[in-house]
Write an enzyme that holds these catalytic residues in place. Structure first.
Site, PDB file in Angstrom:
ATOM      1  N   ASP A 114      17.348  39.022 -22.968  1.00 58.49           N
ATOM      2  CA  ASP A 114      17.358  38.738 -24.399  1.00 58.49           C
ATOM      3  C   ASP A 114      16.073  39.299 -25.002  1.00 58.49           C
ATOM      4  O   ASP A 114      15.013  39.258 -24.363  1.00 58.49           O
ATOM      5  CB  ASP A 114      17.436  37.235 -24.623  1.00 58.49           C
ATOM      6  CG  ASP A 114      17.412  36.873 -26.089  1.00 58.49           C
ATOM      7  OD1 ASP A 114      18.271  37.377 -26.830  1.00 58.49           O
ATOM      8  OD2 ASP A 114      16.518  36.105 -26.489  1.00 58.49           O
ATOM      9  N   ASP A 145      15.724  32.454 -23.567  1.00 56.28           N
ATOM     10  CA  ASP A 145      14.866  31.302 -23.841  1.00 56.28           C
ATOM     11  C   ASP A 145      15.406  30.370 -24.916  1.00 56.28           C
ATOM     12  O   ASP A 145      14.893  29.269 -25.091  1.00 56.28           O
ATOM     13  CB  ASP A 145      13.469  31.770 -24.274  1.00 56.28           C
ATOM     14  CG  ASP A 145      13.484  32.417 -25.655  1.00 56.28           C
ATOM     15  OD1 ASP A 145      14.506  33.030 -26.006  1.00 56.28           O
ATOM     16  OD2 ASP A 145      12.474  32.303 -26.369  1.00 56.28           O
ATOM     17  N   ASP A 168      21.116  31.208 -26.068  1.00 50.36           N
ATOM     18  CA  ASP A 168      21.241  31.915 -24.794  1.00 50.36           C
ATOM     19  C   ASP A 168      21.899  31.055 -23.725  1.00 50.36           C
ATOM     20  O   ASP A 168      22.275  31.564 -22.665  1.00 50.36           O
ATOM     21  CB  ASP A 168      19.863  32.352 -24.282  1.00 50.36           C
ATOM     22  CG  ASP A 168      19.182  33.348 -25.205  1.00 50.36           C
ATOM     23  OD1 ASP A 168      19.901  34.195 -25.767  1.00 50.36           O
ATOM     24  OD2 ASP A 168      17.954  33.275 -25.369  1.00 50.36           O
TER      25      ASP A 168
END
Length: 906
Positions: free
Chosen positions: A516, A715, A719
């Protein structure tokens, strides 16, 4: 073949059949008793579990009371690997393990050495809601009445459990040392006399040492005092219709000792050629086994070193301010809200927030990062870290079992209690191993007795005893758990929290890592960089309206815009009718005007023409900034830009991952141009851009559909589904609790270097486990046939029980020693690598129906695209042959790039 031979063969066949029924026949299960809405079952721990099969009902809380009536390292802990529960069982005490059986099934439990086994059978039925009493099965490592009350009971409990095990291990080592000394002193003269007289023909050996009665007097204390722990456990295991290494040794030495005793007491019962005694073999076998166990117990103490070191990090005292005065109290008495004074050089006792002061704090013992971090008012500090230079006043926020250190210890213990898939092989083999060895020993005796040379009885007995003694199920049982224990402990010391052994095993197979962008590759702390108003609107007016609309937003981009307005001294009006549109932006009413602030999709969905803003947004995206478009009353108002700096070590970590043979893919909700700019900075070849949060998990599944083993690193709350969908989820420890809970591995420091270390640790641990399994399986595969006498027909070699005992002791020791080699593992520093000059291939259209031509930027439907190219990062699709030719030209060294390649593969 005479009557004796036929009788022995028939007896052997019957005995082998009886072994099958004895070990694998049906067993009686005991049902847990329901008392006050709680199921309760008492299990006696004495050479095994009695009963060893417990039945319970699904959905009803269960208390399993383990009444341990023995000491020793083997049964000092009970582990439920399928439930990730582990509890210390102090000797001669009752310990309660509390479980919430929310699902039906069969769950095994075993001792810490994986040698003594039991089964929990959860049957469907009961109150389904009752199983939801806790998110995870709860366990108390000591009896409830022994856990001190107070805010830090969780930490004290963990410490008490480890201290109890340590005390018991020290007592066992001392006891084993005494027994080894007794065995060695009494066995040495007998062994010396037999070797000198029988092997070397020495005539000077004192006759008294060759006297059978003298040998009986010397070896009997070795058999029954020194060997008592072996025989007691071995016979108890057999009484539970199970068997372990102790049972094999007990049967072998008892047969040899009993035969020798009969020859000594009543020699007339035996022909003259079979009156040999094996007292020296009995003494040597018992002494060597005890010596091996002593060394092994000392070595195993090192495998749990990580937990002890983590517990040792806890501060013992804290200086708190109460009633205006500073007082020093035990750290366990600090409560949330206390103001704590931290002087230079002192440990921070609990997780807290800095109230005043400034100082550099050494967090290396928790995060693994060597550089001290400067903390100021408002910053969070972690308990067990060290204040270095200045003084701090902090407000306690998390204490006792809620601190990060307590959670780390809990996760490590949970991982060490879990079972790796590779362990199923060892468990399957172990389940049949001991009965098979007994059957082989019986068959060996029968073959030697009926077909062997004279003296047949003596040689048959020696061969059968050698088979029983050389077999080592212990090495097989320890092969996986010890390596898992060391590996997860080393990970914790390096700031890598591994939730389960399965995650540790799967991480070694990862060939694709999806990162990410925000908070993972970048710092996750965006700031406002540009304000570009449209038409005659001023920068101040645009920023005031946009910041007012974003004031109630929790998104980092919105927070950056609000912070930017505050830095410029702007006063924000109050917004009404606020609404957050997931993955697109926000809408609100500010001073009677309708505001839209977000990406192009948000404005397009509302029918706002963005043509006048697209070129500005594209230019900002090309610089790696995230454009935020704004519209007022249905008209485009301008573009704001927010930039999130790349973490210092992201490029080096990505380069290191590629060196490990792992493909790195970036996933983000940002535009293709912004994503491509960030990817260029860090050397990522493939990007999934403009992916809505709800589509991230689908993208992970799509990659898995390409026969990839995928790890997801993220994080944020958005996600969490992707972390759960990945083969291994790796959560950044500085992120949200939801993301951490969804992941199999947590990286405390927040650095991508932890991803590299996690994969390297996984590979090192699994390599160590495979070595252990090879040692254990190869040793038994070679040793048992040798002991049975397979070489005798060819070379006239028969293995002595003494040699068999030495080999058996070394086999377990080799596995323990090899597992301890993992303690030398250290995270390798990242190479000083610069990101490669790459033009990333960027995929857009999270729904999978369209992607973007990397040359001209047009949307392309893969089903009808006229051209495509297969690259190392995937398949690239083009709108025309001209764009495909331009792409081909750009791939050759020195060829000019043909257009902005901002999209790409599928």
């Amino acid at each position: 073949m005479n009557v004796a031979d036929v009788s022995v063969l028939l007896a052997a066949a019957v005995s082998i059949g009886g072994l099958g029924w004895f070990f694998f026949g049906p067993r009686r299960a005991r049902a847990a008793q329901l008392e006050g809405g709680v199921q309760r079952a008492v299990v006696t721990v004495k050479g095994g579990y009695s009963p060893d099969v417990i039945k319970a009902r699904q959905g009803v809380p269960l208390e399993m009371v383990f009444d341990r009536q023995e000491s020793g390292d083997c049964t000092s802990r009970v582990v439920f690997p399928d439930l990730a529960v582990s509890a210390a069982l102090p000797a001669y005490q009752q310990t309660t393990v509390r479980l919430a059986p929310a699902s039906a099934g069969t769950f095994g439990f075993a001792c810490g050495m994986n040698m003594v086994h039991g089964t929990l059978v959860v049957e469907p039925g009961g109150d389904p809601d009752a199983g939801q009493l806790g998110e995870q099965p709860a366990v108390t490592g000591v009896s409830a009445e022994e856990i001190p009350a107070g805010p830090s009971a969780g930490g004290i409990e963990a410490t008490a459990g480890v201290d109890t095990e340590e005390a018991e291990r020290r007592a066992e080592i001392a006891d084993l040392a005494r027994r080894v000394i007794v065995g060695a002193v009494l066995t040495a003269p007998v062994l010396f006399a037999v070797i000198a007289h029988d092997l070397f023909g020495a005539t000077w050996v004192p006759g008294v040492l060759l006297n059978h009665w003298v040998q009986l007097a010397l070896i009997t204390p070795v058999m029954f005092y020194a060997g008592w722990p072996i025989h007691r456990t071995g016979w108890l295991a057999l009484s539970h219709r199970s068997a372990d290494m102790n049972s094999l040794i007990t049967l072998g030495t008892s047969a040899a000792y009993g035969y020798s005793l009969l020859v000594t007491v009543a020699p007339a019962l035996f022909p003259a050629d079979v009156r040999a005694v094996y007292f020296e073999a009995v003494g040597v076998v018992v002494t060597l086994i005890l010596l091996g166990r002593l060394i092994e117990t000392r070595a195993k103490a090192g495998t749990g070193q990580a937990i002890r070191e983590l517990l040792g990090l806890q501060a013992r005292t804290a200086r708190v301010v109460r009633d205006g005065a500073e007082i020093e109290i035990p750290a366990g008495q600090v409560v949330a809200g206390d103001e704590v004074v931290i002087r230079p050089g002192e440990k921070i006792p609990v997780d807290a927030v800095v109230v005043s002061g400034s100082s550099a704090v050494d967090e290396s013992m928790v995060t693994g990062e060597p550089m001290a971090v400067v903390k100021r008012a408002g910053d969070s500090v972690i308990g067990a870290t060290i204040n270095t230079t200045g003084s701090l006043r902090v407000r306690a926020e998390k204490v006792g079992a809620d601190t990060m250190l307590a959670q780390i210890i809990r996760l490590v213990q949970q991982a060490q209690a879990s079972k790796a898939p590779i362990q199923r092989l060892a468990d399957t083999v172990s389940g049949y191993f001991v009965p098979a060895v007994m059957a082989i020993a019986i068959a060996t005796f029968a073959v030697w007795f009926t077909a062997g040379p004279a003296p047949a009885l003596t040689l048959a007995l020696a061969a059968a005893v050698s088979v029983l003694i050389i077999a080592c199920p212990c090495a097989l049982g320890l092969a996986t758990p010890l390596s898992i224990m060391v590996g997860t402990g080393k990970g914790a010391q390096a700031g890598i929290l591994i939730r389960s052994a399965e995650a540790l095993q799967t991480a070694q197979r990862l060939d694709t890592i999806v990162l990410d962008k925000t908070g993972t590759i970048t710092a996750g702390k965006p700031s406002l960089t540009d304000v570009r108003p449209a038409g005659r609107r001023s920068e101040q007016d645009l920023l005031t309206l946009a910041a007012a609309a974003e004031a109630d937003s929790e998104h980092p981009l919105g927070a950056a815009i609000v912070a930017g307005a505050g830095d410029r001294g702007l006063t924000l009006p109050t917004a009404a009718d606020f609404d957050s549109v997931t993955g697109k932006g926000v809408q609100a009413t500010v001073e009677g005007r309708r505001l839209l602030v977000g990406n192009a999709r948000l404005l397009a969905d509302a029918g706002v023409a963005t043509a006048g803003l697209d070129s500005v947004a594209a230019g900002l995206s090309a610089d790696g900034k995230t454009p935020v478009l704004a519209a007022v009353d249905g008209q485009p108002a301008g573009v704001l830009a927010v930039a999130d700096p790349v973490k210092d070590d992201s490029a080096a970590a990505i380069a290191a991952l590629r060196q490990l043979g792992v493909d790195v893919i970036m996933i983000t909700g940002d535009s293709a141009r912004t994503a491509a700019a960030i990817a260029r900075q860090v050397g990522v070849h493939r990007v999934l851009a403009e992916v809505l949060p709800e589509h991230k998990a689908a993208e992970i599944s799509r990659l898995q559909g390409e026969s990839r083993t995928v790890g997801m690193v993220g994080d944020g709350i958005n996600d969490a589904p992707a972390l759960a969908a990945a083969d291994v989820g790796l959560a950044i420890g500085t992120g949200t609790d939801v993301a951490i809970e969804a992941a199999g591995i947590t990286l405390i420091s927040g650095s991508l270097a932890g991803v590299v270390s996690a994969i390297e640790l996984s590979r090192a641990t699994m390599r160590n486990i495979r070595q252990n399994l090879f040692f254990a399986l190869a040793y038994n595969a070679i040793g048992i046939p040798l002991a049975a006498g397979v070489l005798y027909p060819f070379f006239g070699i028969q293995l002595s029980p003494v040699i068999a005992a030495a080999a058996m002791a070394l086999s377990s020791l080799s596995v323990v020693t090899n597992a301890n080699r993992l303690r030398r593992w250290r995270p390798a520093p990242l190479p000083a690598a610069q990101p490669q000059a790459v033009e990333p291939v960027v995929e857009t259209g999270a729904d999978g129906t369209q992607i973007t031509d990397p040359v001209c930027g047009m949307a392309v439907d893969p089903a009808s695209a006229p051209e495509h190219r297969v690259t190392s990062s995937g398949t690239v699709w083009f709108c025309s042959a001209h764009c495909a030719a331009a792409f081909d030209a750009a791939q050759h060294p020195g060829a000019p790039a043909s257009g902005q390649m901002a999209a790409g593969t599928m």
